[in-house]
Design an enzyme around this catalytic site. Structure first.
Site: not given
Length: 350
Positions: A97, A69
Site C-alpha cells: 500500500d 520499511k
C-alpha cells in the site's frame, strides 16, 4: 472510548521469546547512507499525556526513503540473493500500500535486480509514481490489499521470480521472517539512544513491526509495555486479539493507507497474542490531528507515523484512562517511545 476499540493483557510482560538473529545491525551499518534515525524528545507532549518523558523515533528518512520499511526489505533481499546459486538476475515481486513496495523497488535496484510491485485500490497516485520512479514494474489491482497480495504471490510463481512480502501465511513464512528481523535494527538503535522505555507504541498493519518489537523487548529482562495502534476501519490485530484467534476484517478508506490491512501476518500472530500488552484503534481525525501536533513540535510525520501519538492519547487520557494506564503499568514518571513509522512524503494523500 468504545469497549471495542481497546484490548489489554497485562500478563504479556511476563512472556518471553528468543532474540532476533545476529548480524542484522552490522549489515545495515555497511549500507551506503545508513545512519540511526533520530529519537527526538518532545517535552511539550509528555505533560498532556501524564508521563515523565515522551520521545519520537522518527523514521521519515531511513536509508533515503520516507519510512522504516527499507530495513526489512534490504535484509530480506540480501538473504534471498545470498541463498541463490550463481549470479542469475531475479525478479522481486511484492504487494504494497506504498512504503514496502517502494523499499523493495529501491533495494532491488541497489542490488542490481528487477522489481514488480502490485498496488491495491486507494493508494494515492503520487505513491504509485514514487514506486515506478524506482524503475519497478507497477500493476494496479482492482481490489484491496489482501487481493494485491494474492496477485503478487501468483506472479511470483513464474520462473526467475521471488516473492518479497511483508506478511506471512501458512507455507510462506521464511521471507517475512527475514523482513521482521530487518526491523530489529530500529530497536537496537533505541537501546543505544535511550536505554529501556516503559511503553513503546507501534502502528500496526499486518503486525510485522509489532512482532519485531515483541521479539526485541520480550527476549530481554526489562518489562516494557507494548501497544499497537490501528485505524478503526482496518483493525485486524485488535479484532484478532479480542477474538483470541486471527481474523480477517473488511477494510475501508483511511488516510492511514499503510495500516489499511485486513489480515494479520500468520508469523506475527503468536507473538502479538502472547507479547502485546494492549491494542487500540483510532479514527482518521485522531491521526490527522496528531500529525499536525507533531509538526508543531518539529517532527514531520505522516498519518501512519502520527497514529502512535493518537493512540497514546486515546489510551492515556479521557474516560477510563486510570484503568488503561494501570493495565500498561504506567506511572506519572514513565518514559514513552512513539514509533513514527513514516514521514509526510510517504503519504501524499494529506
Amino acid at each position: 472510548m468504545h469497549h471495542e476499540t481497546w484490548y489489554d493483557r497485562p500478563a504479556a510482560r511476563r512472556w518471553t521469546c528468543g532474540p532476533a538473529p545476529a548480524g542484522v545491525r552490522e549489515f545495515h551499518a555497511g549500507l551506503a547512507g545508513y545512519a540511526p534515525t533520530p529519537l527526538t524528545e518532545v517535552p511539550g507532549l509528555a505533560w498532556p499525556l501524564g508521563v515523565g518523558r515522551l520521545l519520537v523515533k522518527d523514521e521519515s528518512n531511513r536509508l533515503g526513503l520516507p519510512a522504516f520499511k527499507a530495513l526489512g526489505a534490504s535484509w530480506a533481499i540480501h538473504r534471498i540473493l545470498a541463498a541463490r546459486p550463481g549470479n542469475d538476475p531475479v525478479r522481486l515481486v511484492t504487494a504494497t500500500d506504498g512504503n514496502h513496495g517502494r523499499a523493495v523497488a529501491r533495494m532491488a535496484r541497489r542490488f542490481g535486480q528487477r522489481a514488480h510491485v502490485f498496488v491495491p485500490e486507494g493508494v494515492h497516485p503520487a505513491a504509485v509514481a514514487a514506486i515506478a520512479a524506482e524503475e519497478a514494474r507497477v500493476t494496479e489491482v482492482a481490489g484491496d490489499y489482501d487481493e494485491a497480495v494474492r496477485r503478487a504471490a501468483e506472479a511470483a510463481e513464474e520462473p526467475g521470480s521471488v516473492l518479497v512480502q511483508d506478511t506471512a501465511w501458512p507455507g510462506y513464512e521464511e521471507t517475512p521472517g527475514w523482513i521482521v528481523a530487518g526491523y530489529s535494527t530500529l530497536f537496537a538503535e533505541i537501546d543505544e539512544q535511550l536505554g529501556t522505555p516503559d511503553l513503546v507504541v507501534v502502528p500496526a498493519g499486518v503486525g510485522s513491526l509489532a512482532q519485531a518489537a515483541v521479539i526485541h523487548y520480550r527476549s530481554g529482562s526489562a518489562p516494557v509495555a507494548l501497544m499497537t495502534v490501528e485505524p478503526e476501519s482496518a483493525a485486524c490485530v485488535l479484532a484478532s486479539l479480542r477474538r483470541g484467534a486471527p481474523v480477517s476484517v473488511g477494510t475501508g478508506d483511511t488516510i492511514m493507507s499503510g495500516l489499511n490491512c485486513g489480515t494479520p501476518s500468520s508469523l506475527a500472530w503468536p507473538y502479538l497474542r502472547d507479547g502485546l500488552d494492549a491494542a487500540v484503534a483510532i479514527g482518521d481525525d485522531d491521526s490527522a490531528a496528531a500529525a499536525r501536533e507533531l509538526a508543531g513540535h518539529g517532527v514531520a510525520a505522516g498519518p501512519c507515523g502520527a497514529a502512535s501519538l493518537a493512540g497514546a492519547r486515546v489510551a492515556l487520557t479521557g474516560d477510563g484512562a486510570a484503568a488503561r494506564r494501570a493495565a500498561l503499568g504506567l506511572g506519572p514518571d514513565a518514559t514513552v517511545v512513539l514509533l513514527s513509522t513514516e514521514g509526510p512524503d510517504a503519504n501524499p494523500a494529506l
